[in-house]
Scaffold this active site. Structure first.
Site, PDB file in Angstrom:
ATOM      1  N   GLY A  31       0.688  -1.339  -0.145  1.00  0.00           N
ATOM      2  CA  GLY A  31       0.045  -0.042  -0.010  1.00  0.00           C
ATOM      3  C   GLY A  31       0.743   1.214   0.058  1.00  0.00           C
ATOM      4  O   GLY A  31       1.679   1.361  -0.738  1.00  0.00           O
ATOM      5  N   VAL A  32       0.433   2.364   1.014  1.00  0.00           N
ATOM      6  CA  VAL A  32       1.144   3.690   0.878  1.00  0.00           C
ATOM      7  C   VAL A  32       2.491   3.209   1.269  1.00  0.00           C
ATOM      8  O   VAL A  32       3.554   3.875   0.702  1.00  0.00           O
ATOM      9  CB  VAL A  32       0.464   4.300   1.901  1.00  0.00           C
ATOM     10  CG1 VAL A  32       1.383   5.772   2.227  1.00  0.00           C
ATOM     11  CG2 VAL A  32      -1.031   4.821   1.592  1.00  0.00           C
ATOM     12  N   ASP A  33       2.638   2.559   2.224  1.00  0.00           N
ATOM     13  CA  ASP A  33       4.136   2.237   2.864  1.00  0.00           C
ATOM     14  C   ASP A  33       5.001   1.696   1.698  1.00  0.00           C
ATOM     15  O   ASP A  33       6.273   2.181   1.392  1.00  0.00           O
ATOM     16  CB  ASP A  33       3.941   0.868   3.877  1.00  0.00           C
ATOM     17  CG  ASP A  33       4.865   0.913   4.932  1.00  0.00           C
ATOM     18  OD1 ASP A  33       4.992   0.079   5.975  1.00  0.00           O
ATOM     19  OD2 ASP A  33       5.868   1.748   4.897  1.00  0.00           O
ATOM     20  N   SER A 121      -5.503   3.257   7.854  1.00  0.00           N
ATOM     21  CA  SER A 121      -6.096   1.989   8.361  1.00  0.00           C
ATOM     22  C   SER A 121      -7.234   1.625   7.303  1.00  0.00           C
ATOM     23  O   SER A 121      -7.737   0.661   7.786  1.00  0.00           O
ATOM     24  CB  SER A 121      -6.689   2.688   9.564  1.00  0.00           C
ATOM     25  OG  SER A 121      -5.654   2.247  10.589  1.00  0.00           O
TER      26      SER A 121
HETATM   27  N1  APR Z   1      -1.225   7.404  -2.518  1.00  0.00           N
HETATM   28  C1  APR Z   1      -2.412   7.564  -1.632  1.00  0.00           C
HETATM   29  N2  APR Z   1      -3.019   6.553  -1.028  1.00  0.00           N
HETATM   30  C2  APR Z   1      -2.645   5.217  -1.309  1.00  0.00           C
HETATM   31  C3  APR Z   1      -1.583   5.028  -1.992  1.00  0.00           C
HETATM   32  C4  APR Z   1      -0.896   5.941  -2.590  1.00  0.00           C
HETATM   33  N3  APR Z   1       0.249   5.716  -3.252  1.00  0.00           N
HETATM   34  N4  APR Z   1      -1.473   3.562  -1.965  1.00  0.00           N
HETATM   35  C5  APR Z   1      -2.710   3.110  -1.359  1.00  0.00           C
HETATM   36  N5  APR Z   1      -3.144   4.052  -0.774  1.00  0.00           N
HETATM   37  C6  APR Z   1      -4.608   3.913  -0.073  1.00  0.00           C
HETATM   38  C7  APR Z   1      -5.348   2.684   0.121  1.00  0.00           C
HETATM   39  O1  APR Z   1      -6.119   2.653  -0.975  1.00  0.00           O
HETATM   40  C8  APR Z   1      -5.952   2.802   1.338  1.00  0.00           C
HETATM   41  O2  APR Z   1      -7.130   3.763   0.906  1.00  0.00           O
HETATM   42  O3  APR Z   1      -4.200   4.396   1.258  1.00  0.00           O
HETATM   43  C9  APR Z   1      -5.164   3.741   2.339  1.00  0.00           C
HETATM   44  C10 APR Z   1      -4.298   3.042   3.309  1.00  0.00           C
HETATM   45  O4  APR Z   1      -4.200   1.814   2.814  1.00  0.00           O
HETATM   46  P1  APR Z   1      -2.897   0.921   3.259  1.00  0.00           P
HETATM   47  O5  APR Z   1      -1.696   1.388   2.602  1.00  0.00           O
HETATM   48  O6  APR Z   1      -3.170  -0.602   3.142  1.00  0.00           O
HETATM   49  O7  APR Z   1      -2.554   1.303   4.863  1.00  0.00           O
HETATM   50  P2  APR Z   1      -3.548   0.730   5.897  1.00  0.00           P
HETATM   51  O8  APR Z   1      -4.728   0.311   5.591  1.00  0.00           O
HETATM   52  O9  APR Z   1      -3.056   1.600   7.157  1.00  0.00           O
HETATM   53  O10 APR Z   1      -2.576  -0.544   6.414  1.00  0.00           O
HETATM   54  C11 APR Z   1      -1.136  -0.477   6.769  1.00  0.00           C
HETATM   55  O11 APR Z   1      -0.494  -2.111   5.149  1.00  0.00           O
HETATM   56  O12 APR Z   1       1.058  -1.572   3.472  1.00  0.00           O
HETATM   57  C12 APR Z   1       0.950  -2.171   4.853  1.00  0.00           C
HETATM   58  O13 APR Z   1       2.964  -1.627   5.890  1.00  0.00           O
HETATM   59  C13 APR Z   1       1.765  -1.538   5.791  1.00  0.00           C
HETATM   60  O14 APR Z   1       1.474  -3.036   7.597  1.00  0.00           O
HETATM   61  C14 APR Z   1       0.892  -1.726   7.146  1.00  0.00           C
HETATM   62  C15 APR Z   1      -0.608  -1.717   6.751  1.00  0.00           C
END
Ligand code: APR
Length: 310
Positions: A31-33, A121
């Site tokens: 995802g974002v990470d 989240s």
């Molecule tokens: N830019 C903006 N938003 C994004 C991007 C991006 N490049 N990529 C994903 N998103 C959105 C997703 O669509 C979602 O709406 O960010 C939101 C959060 O999704 P996640 O990244 O899955 O974060 P989260 O739900 O907080 O889960 C965190 O996921 O990626 C792993 O290492 C991370 O273990 C942690 C968990």
């Protein structure tokens, strides 16, 4: 502080700091990470590893935030925060709100003036978008900070729509609600306080009328039969504004009446709105709020405001 809601990719934002929806390990993920580490490059992970070797040996706890370089991203810093994994029956709201509060605190420490947030989240951690949108925007709107612009960056249309809709809940602001409360005449306040003080056990235990068959054979709808005092309290309860359409049962931001004492008086007015508007169908919403003490909690909070804060 200006709050903007945009669609886009958080790694492309021209801001001072980008907030990462990390996990406690701080060592990356999807995802974002994943996007931030992929585009930001190894410098981010190197700093995360140093944090893990030092102060955050046990990992970054949920709801906390810490900054690193942003590496190759247009931003100067990445603020890593760990959202709650959504689970029914647990307190999801406060940890999510803490992510936004703590990220702004770190941004202030850095001197960042523009900060981009993702929908923390709402992906892997499964926080329902609608509720997350309310909690996220509400927390941002209520957090004192030196940041000039907070930009919530949504990756897809569904997330954008949820946040765009939740933005309406930011109106009226606490300040606007208090301005409305100040415009309520003293006589109305005193009428509400005296009605509340005079409530008896009989007042609180209301009966139901209706239910009889009419001449046409239809069954008359049941309706609550309130005492004069309850009706007087319903009519005079300050703060209820039926134009605030987002303030109705189900709004996750509605304060628990038991927690009104420490909350802004605007929350008491919002709760009053729910009970007064709920009564428009004569289904006993207001009477039950009198019965269970919720209206007493609203009056108590408003009385403190009226006598010592306004
Ligand atoms: N830019 C903006 N938003 C994004 C991007 C991006 N490049 N990529 C994903 N998103 C959105 C997703 O669509 C979602 O709406 O960010 C939101 C959060 O999704 P996640 O990244 O899955 O974060 P989260 O739900 O907080 O889960 C965190 O996921 O990626 C792993 O290492 C991370 O273990 C942690 C968990």
């Amino acid at each position: 502080m200006r709050i903007t809601v945009v669609r886009g990719d958080i790694t492309e934002q021209q801001v001072d700091a980008v907030v990462n929806a990390a996990n406690s390990s701080l060592l990356g993920g999807g995802g974002v990470d994943g996007a931030i580490h992929r585009k930001g490059g190894p410098a981010i992970l190197e700093e995360c590893r140093r944090l893990r070797a030092g102060h955050f040996g046990g990992g970054l706890p949920v709801g906390q935030a810490v900054a690193t370089t942003a590496g190759n991203l247009p931003a100067q810093w990445v603020i890593h925060t760990v959202g709650p994994v959504y689970a029914d029956g647990q307190d999801n709201l406060d940890p999510l709100a803490s992510c936004f509060r703590e990220s702004l605190r770190v941004a202030d420490d850095l001197g960042a003036r523009t900060v981009a947030f993702p929908a923390i989240s709402t992906g892997v951690y499964r926080y329902p978008l609608d509720e997350a949108a309310y909690v996220s925007l509400w927390t941002l709107a209520r957090t004192a900070t030196s940041v000039d612009e907070v930009r919530v960056v949504l990756f897809d249309q569904k997330a954008y729509d949820a946040f765009d809709c939740a933005r309406e809940a930011l109106d009226p602001s606490d300040a606007q609600v208090e301005a409305e409360l100040r415009s309520v005449p003293d006589a109305t306040w005193l009428e509400a306080f005296s009605a509340a003080d005079a409530l008896t056990a009989e007042d609180r235990d209301f009966a139901w009328g209706g239910g009889q068959k009419t001449e046409s054979g239809a069954i008359q709808m049941p309706y609550p039969v309130y005492s004069d005092r309850v009706r007087q309290l319903y009519r005079s309860l300050p703060g209820a504004n039926t134009d605030w359409m987002k303030w109705m049962p189900g709004n996750p931001l509605l304060r628990d009446p038991a927690r009104l004492a420490g909350a802004p008086v605007a929350d008491a007015a919002r709760l009053a709105t729910v009970y007064v508007r709920g009564e428009r169908f004569n289904d006993g919403v207001f009477g039950r709020a009198v019965q269970d003490g919720s209206v007493d909690a609203i009056i108590a909070r408003m009385r403190v405001w009226y006598e010592t804060e306004r």
